[in-house]
Motif scaffolding. Sequence first.
Motif, PDB file in Angstrom:
ATOM      1  N   ARG A  16       0.839  -1.215   0.000  1.00 21.44           N
ATOM      2  CA  ARG A  16       0.000   0.000   0.000  1.00 21.44           C
ATOM      3  C   ARG A  16       0.863   1.250   0.000  1.00 21.44           C
ATOM      4  NH1 ARG A  16      -2.502   2.691   4.064  1.00 21.44           N
ATOM      5  NH2 ARG A  16      -1.897   1.152   5.634  1.00 21.44           N
ATOM      6  N   TYR A  81      -7.783   0.313  10.587  1.00 22.87           N
ATOM      7  CA  TYR A  81      -9.135   0.874  10.484  1.00 22.87           C
ATOM      8  C   TYR A  81      -9.798   0.498   9.159  1.00 22.87           C
ATOM      9  CZ  TYR A  81     -12.992   4.096  10.005  1.00 22.87           C
ATOM     10  OH  TYR A  81     -14.247   4.627   9.801  1.00 22.87           O
ATOM     11  N   PHE A  82      -9.034   0.489   8.065  1.00 24.50           N
ATOM     12  CA  PHE A  82      -9.629   0.245   6.756  1.00 24.50           C
ATOM     13  C   PHE A  82     -10.270  -1.142   6.659  1.00 24.50           C
ATOM     14  CE2 PHE A  82      -9.597  -0.517   2.135  1.00 24.50           C
ATOM     15  CZ  PHE A  82     -10.338   0.579   1.741  1.00 24.50           C
ATOM     16  N   PRO A  83      -9.631  -2.245   7.141  1.00 23.24           N
ATOM     17  CA  PRO A  83     -10.332  -3.542   7.142  1.00 23.24           C
ATOM     18  C   PRO A  83     -11.611  -3.510   7.968  1.00 23.24           C
ATOM     19  CG  PRO A  83      -7.986  -3.864   7.506  1.00 23.24           C
ATOM     20  CD  PRO A  83      -8.245  -2.386   7.580  1.00 23.24           C
ATOM     21  N   LYS A  84     -11.622  -2.718   9.053  1.00 26.14           N
ATOM     22  CA  LYS A  84     -12.855  -2.580   9.832  1.00 26.14           C
ATOM     23  C   LYS A  84     -13.916  -1.869   9.007  1.00 26.14           C
ATOM     24  CE  LYS A  84     -12.821  -0.856  13.846  1.00 26.14           C
ATOM     25  NZ  LYS A  84     -12.498   0.154  14.852  1.00 26.14           N
ATOM     26  N   PHE A  85     -13.495  -0.846   8.272  1.00 18.58           N
ATOM     27  CA  PHE A  85     -14.425  -0.016   7.501  1.00 18.58           C
ATOM     28  C   PHE A  85     -15.090  -0.821   6.378  1.00 18.58           C
ATOM     29  CE2 PHE A  85     -15.134   3.023   3.966  1.00 18.58           C
ATOM     30  CZ  PHE A  85     -16.063   3.839   4.584  1.00 18.58           C
ATOM     31  N   VAL A  86     -14.309  -1.668   5.696  1.00 19.25           N
ATOM     32  CA  VAL A  86     -14.871  -2.444   4.574  1.00 19.25           C
ATOM     33  C   VAL A  86     -15.362  -3.819   5.009  1.00 19.25           C
ATOM     34  CG1 VAL A  86     -13.435  -1.236   2.890  1.00 19.25           C
ATOM     35  CG2 VAL A  86     -12.591  -3.342   3.920  1.00 19.25           C
ATOM     36  N   GLY A  87     -15.116  -4.202   6.281  1.00 18.67           N
ATOM     37  CA  GLY A  87     -15.642  -5.460   6.796  1.00 18.67           C
ATOM     38  C   GLY A  87     -14.730  -6.658   6.637  1.00 18.67           C
ATOM     39  N   THR A  88     -13.553  -6.489   6.059  1.00 14.73           N
ATOM     40  CA  THR A  88     -12.646  -7.631   5.870  1.00 14.73           C
ATOM     41  C   THR A  88     -11.905  -8.012   7.148  1.00 14.73           C
ATOM     42  OG1 THR A  88     -10.916  -6.117   5.112  1.00 14.73           O
ATOM     43  CG2 THR A  88     -12.268  -7.156   3.419  1.00 14.73           C
TER      44      THR A  88
END
Length: 253
Positions: A16, A81-88
Amino acid sequence: MNFRAVRAIYLFEMARTWRTLLQSIVSPVVSTSLYFVVFGAAIGSRITSVEGVSYGTFIVPGLVMLSVLTQSIANASFGIYFPKFVGTIYEILSAPVSSFEIVLGYVGAAATKSIILGLIILATAALFVPLHILHPWWMLTFLVLTAVTFSLFGFIIGIWADGFEKLQMIPMLVVTPLTFLGGSFYSVNMLPSGWRTITLLNPVVYLISGFRWSFYEISDVSVGLSVGITLAFLGLCMVAVWWIFRTGYRLKN
């Protein structure tokens, strides 16, 4: 230890960085270079030296710490935070990967990015001022300890935050002001005694002071105290992360 899982998380997070190279590396380096130009040239022409070191050279450790602190928190908080945000995040939690391996992958990648950034800024600073590092191993030790500690802190913020606003709130309203007031651009010994006492309550003072000592052997507080405060904050963050995974706080609901 599931090294394959740790490696997968680590490489995903590092990838990333390379995809967003302008934002992750170039932008912080350019911003810090502007500090060198503005403070080093403008103020440095009026303040010839601080504790025997030219002002432009004196502010280098503080500026490196400023970037490492903010980027460590930003990298680690957004990474989790991003995996939490998209549900992964549920795919990671249900995989045969321990909490220690998850933290190792995310925090290791965030700390690596910050260390690389800190070294690039140091190389950039050498273009503006004559740079001498009297204790390079201590310099690397403080750099790694700070990057790991604040990456853990960023990891905690990323789990706590339930929106992008909260993700930015603590770094912008707490960490950045503490860094600016923690001796990045001046010696704490230059302050009046009352303000100096208040400033010593700021934990960032001890990080910057120890890091600056590794360059010039000058510090506002003892080096042992700087290492102790850094290790204490690292231990506190580790306990907080352990509690989060043990209770499932903001992860399993």
